[in-house]
Design a protein around this motif. Structure first.
Motif, PDB file in Angstrom:
ATOM      1  N   SER A   1       0.845  -1.187   0.000  1.00 29.71           N
ATOM      2  CA  SER A   1       0.000   0.000   0.000  1.00 29.71           C
ATOM      3  C   SER A   1       0.881   1.237   0.000  1.00 29.71           C
ATOM      4  O   SER A   1       1.970   1.238   0.582  1.00 29.71           O
ATOM      5  CB  SER A   1      -0.913   0.011   1.230  1.00 29.71           C
ATOM      6  N   ILE A   2       0.405   2.280  -0.656  1.00 30.19           N
ATOM      7  CA  ILE A   2       1.147   3.540  -0.738  1.00 30.19           C
ATOM      8  C   ILE A   2       0.328   4.662  -0.123  1.00 30.19           C
ATOM      9  O   ILE A   2      -0.833   4.860  -0.500  1.00 30.19           O
ATOM     10  CB  ILE A   2       1.467   3.911  -2.200  1.00 30.19           C
ATOM     11  N   ARG A   3       0.920   5.379   0.812  1.00 27.87           N
ATOM     12  CA  ARG A   3       0.277   6.553   1.389  1.00 27.87           C
ATOM     13  C   ARG A   3       0.825   7.799   0.687  1.00 27.87           C
ATOM     14  O   ARG A   3       1.900   8.294   1.012  1.00 27.87           O
ATOM     15  CB  ARG A   3       0.524   6.626   2.897  1.00 27.87           C
ATOM     16  N   PHE A   4       0.078   8.276  -0.288  1.00 27.10           N
ATOM     17  CA  PHE A   4       0.466   9.484  -1.019  1.00 27.10           C
ATOM     18  C   PHE A   4       0.139  10.730  -0.202  1.00 27.10           C
ATOM     19  O   PHE A   4      -0.852  10.773   0.523  1.00 27.10           O
ATOM     20  CB  PHE A   4      -0.290   9.580  -2.349  1.00 27.10           C
TER      21      PHE A   4
ATOM     22  N   ASN B   1       2.686  14.523  -9.677  1.00 26.86           N
ATOM     23  CA  ASN B   1       2.223  13.175  -9.993  1.00 26.86           C
ATOM     24  C   ASN B   1       3.192  12.399 -10.872  1.00 26.86           C
ATOM     25  O   ASN B   1       3.131  11.172 -10.948  1.00 26.86           O
ATOM     26  CB  ASN B   1       0.813  13.188 -10.598  1.00 26.86           C
ATOM     27  N   HIS B   2       4.116  13.077 -11.536  1.00 28.15           N
ATOM     28  CA  HIS B   2       5.165  12.346 -12.246  1.00 28.15           C
ATOM     29  C   HIS B   2       5.994  11.547 -11.240  1.00 28.15           C
ATOM     30  O   HIS B   2       6.319  10.372 -11.469  1.00 28.15           O
ATOM     31  CB  HIS B   2       6.065  13.309 -13.017  1.00 28.15           C
ATOM     32  N   ASP B   3       6.288  12.162 -10.102  1.00 27.61           N
ATOM     33  CA  ASP B   3       7.079  11.496  -9.071  1.00 27.61           C
ATOM     34  C   ASP B   3       6.267  10.434  -8.331  1.00 27.61           C
ATOM     35  O   ASP B   3       6.797   9.381  -7.960  1.00 27.61           O
ATOM     36  CB  ASP B   3       7.622  12.519  -8.083  1.00 27.61           C
ATOM     37  N   SER B   4       4.982  10.702  -8.087  1.00 28.17           N
ATOM     38  CA  SER B   4       4.165   9.709  -7.397  1.00 28.17           C
ATOM     39  C   SER B   4       4.056   8.435  -8.234  1.00 28.17           C
ATOM     40  O   SER B   4       4.101   7.320  -7.709  1.00 28.17           O
ATOM     41  CB  SER B   4       2.779  10.267  -7.077  1.00 28.17           C
ATOM     42  N   CYS B   5       3.934   8.602  -9.553  1.00 27.89           N
ATOM     43  CA  CYS B   5       3.812   7.438 -10.430  1.00 27.89           C
ATOM     44  C   CYS B   5       5.136   6.702 -10.602  1.00 27.89           C
ATOM     45  O   CYS B   5       5.159   5.470 -10.720  1.00 27.89           O
ATOM     46  CB  CYS B   5       3.262   7.870 -11.785  1.00 27.89           C
ATOM     47  N   SER B   6       6.225   7.439 -10.603  1.00 19.92           N
ATOM     48  CA  SER B   6       7.522   6.758 -10.681  1.00 19.92           C
ATOM     49  C   SER B   6       7.748   5.918  -9.428  1.00 19.92           C
ATOM     50  O   SER B   6       8.413   4.875  -9.475  1.00 19.92           O
ATOM     51  CB  SER B   6       8.658   7.767 -10.868  1.00 19.92           C
TER      52      SER B   6
ATOM     53  N   ASN C   1       5.329   5.401   2.475  1.00 20.60           N
ATOM     54  CA  ASN C   1       5.042   6.819   2.296  1.00 20.60           C
ATOM     55  C   ASN C   1       5.640   7.280   0.972  1.00 20.60           C
ATOM     56  O   ASN C   1       6.792   6.949   0.658  1.00 20.60           O
ATOM     57  CB  ASN C   1       5.675   7.655   3.408  1.00 20.60           C
ATOM     58  N   VAL C   2       4.893   8.049   0.213  1.00 20.70           N
ATOM     59  CA  VAL C   2       5.406   8.660  -1.005  1.00 20.70           C
ATOM     60  C   VAL C   2       5.078  10.148  -0.926  1.00 20.70           C
ATOM     61  O   VAL C   2       3.911  10.538  -0.965  1.00 20.70           O
ATOM     62  CB  VAL C   2       4.800   8.021  -2.269  1.00 20.70           C
TER      63      VAL C   2
ATOM     64  N   ARG D   1       1.604  18.413   7.570  1.00 17.24           N
ATOM     65  CA  ARG D   1       1.634  17.022   7.119  1.00 17.24           C
ATOM     66  C   ARG D   1       3.003  16.791   6.505  1.00 17.24           C
ATOM     67  O   ARG D   1       3.284  17.222   5.388  1.00 17.24           O
ATOM     68  CB  ARG D   1       0.521  16.724   6.115  1.00 17.24           C
ATOM     69  N   LEU D   2       3.845  16.116   7.250  1.00 17.46           N
ATOM     70  CA  LEU D   2       5.219  15.877   6.816  1.00 17.46           C
ATOM     71  C   LEU D   2       5.542  14.403   7.012  1.00 17.46           C
ATOM     72  O   LEU D   2       5.524  13.901   8.134  1.00 17.46           O
ATOM     73  CB  LEU D   2       6.183  16.749   7.629  1.00 17.46           C
ATOM     74  N   LEU D   3       5.820  13.703   5.914  1.00 18.35           N
ATOM     75  CA  LEU D   3       6.035  12.258   5.939  1.00 18.35           C
ATOM     76  C   LEU D   3       7.496  11.907   5.679  1.00 18.35           C
ATOM     77  O   LEU D   3       8.139  12.506   4.826  1.00 18.35           O
ATOM     78  CB  LEU D   3       5.176  11.578   4.868  1.00 18.35           C
TER      79      LEU D   3
END
Length: 332
Positions: free
Chosen positions: A190-193, A237-242, A260-261, A300-302
């Motif tokens: 699972s990814i928490r964006f 979203n380019h980075d989230s998808c990579s 975490n992403v 919100r800092l991951l």
């Protein structure tokens, strides 16, 4: 390796960019994608729709007959591929729906579980579950590099705000994912964006297109009182998808756990308004405040140490560059 990708919510913020990156990769890969356009439009994939490696359906994750067709298509084609990868991008993500439990439950919880079950039935090798950083709720930051996936969370409950029903539903999907992996049914995670944005987003529901549209149409921005103190990070979203594809390509990372992403480039909402205004040629944007949102974390800092360490992923597009691309795209 030739992969067959099956992507829900394929015209949404994550899905449409995934299509672009997959098609730019291995020529042997193929995508079956579907979307009901709840929070998007076909325009987001218009540059890919004619590619013979992309098969699109205007389908709804919650309609049994639609999903039966998807499963049938996957079953017909799977013998031609080395691996099947399911990616669940479907989600009711607009803040206005966070407070309405039934509006988020069917897609975010029941739909995800059904899609995961389909992936297992057709013999998919991997499943990526797109979750959310909303799960961190009121404990969404710390001064030690941000919250980690293993940290305990302090969630608001129904006594405080209905908003957390959205996060609770997404949290449950992470348990579905972990159980499927632990039972040996599939590999996945699972990814928490955190606060993903895109130059292709046209609906002014999220903060960045909302600020742009407000300045363009009204010459000012009306923000919630929370915005006087709120700070956020924003991930292109380019980075989230990579990050999604980095996990797909790292078998040992698909252990059912959470990643975490995000980016650690933190800004205030007021700073964000000024950054967007500057790129629109507005030197002194008018900002007004009205209303207040319950149970809204000030920051919100991951921490992204886990995904960086396990896959080598890291964000490439800084906020200034990403906002410039957004404004240029919106103005077209």
């Amino acid at each position: 390796m030739k992969r067959l990708y099956v992507i829900s919510g394929v015209t949404g913020m994550t899905g449409n960019e995934l299509v672009r990156q997959i098609l730019a990769g291995s020529e042997g890969d193929f995508i079956i994608g579907f979307d009901n356009f709840f929070a998007s439009s076909i325009d987001t994939v218009k540059d890919c729709i004619d590619d013979e490696r992309f098969l699109f359906f205007p389908f709804d994750l919650n309609k049994k007959e639609d999903m039966e067709i998807i499963e049938s298509r996957v079953s017909e084609q799977k013998a031609s591929f080395d691996e099947i990868v399911y990616i669940n991008c479907a989600a009711v993500v607009h803040t206005e729906h966070f407070y309405h439990v039934y509006e988020t439950y069917e897609t975010n919880v029941v739909g995800m579980d059904s899609f995961l079950s389909q992936a297992i039935r057709v013999g998919a090798g991997k499943f990526i579950n797109c979750s959310t950083s909303e799960i961190y709720s009121m404990n969404s930051w710390n001064e030690n590099g941000g919250v980690k996936e293993s940290d305990f969370v302090t969630m608001a409950v129904a006594e405080h705000s209905q908003r957390t029903s959205y996060a609770t539903g997404k949290l449950l999907t992470e348990f579905f994912m972990k159980d499927a992996v632990d039972e040996g049914k599939i590999k996945g995670c699972s990814i928490r964006f955190a606060n993903v944005y895109s130059k292709n987003e046209r609906f002014p529901k999220h903060i960045i297109p909302f600020i742009f549209n407000s300045l363009k149409e009204n010459g000012k921005v009306v923000l919630l009182e929370n915005s006087k103190i709120n700070r956020r990070t924003f991930l292109n979203n380019h980075d989230s998808c990579s990050a999604v594809l980095a996990l797909v390509n790292c078998d040992e990372a698909l252990d059912g756990t959470i990643y975490n992403v995000a980016t650690d480039e933190e800004v205030t909402i007021i700073e964000l308004v000024h950054m967007i205004a500057e790129k629109m040629g507005i030197s002194a944007p008018v900002i007004e405040f009205e209303g207040y949102r319950e149970s809204d974390p000030a920051r919100r800092l991951l921490s992204t140490e886990k995904i960086r360490r396990r896959t080598g992923w890291e964000p490439k597009i800084d906020l200034d560059t990403g906002l410039k691309e957004c404004v240029e795209s919106y103005l077209k």
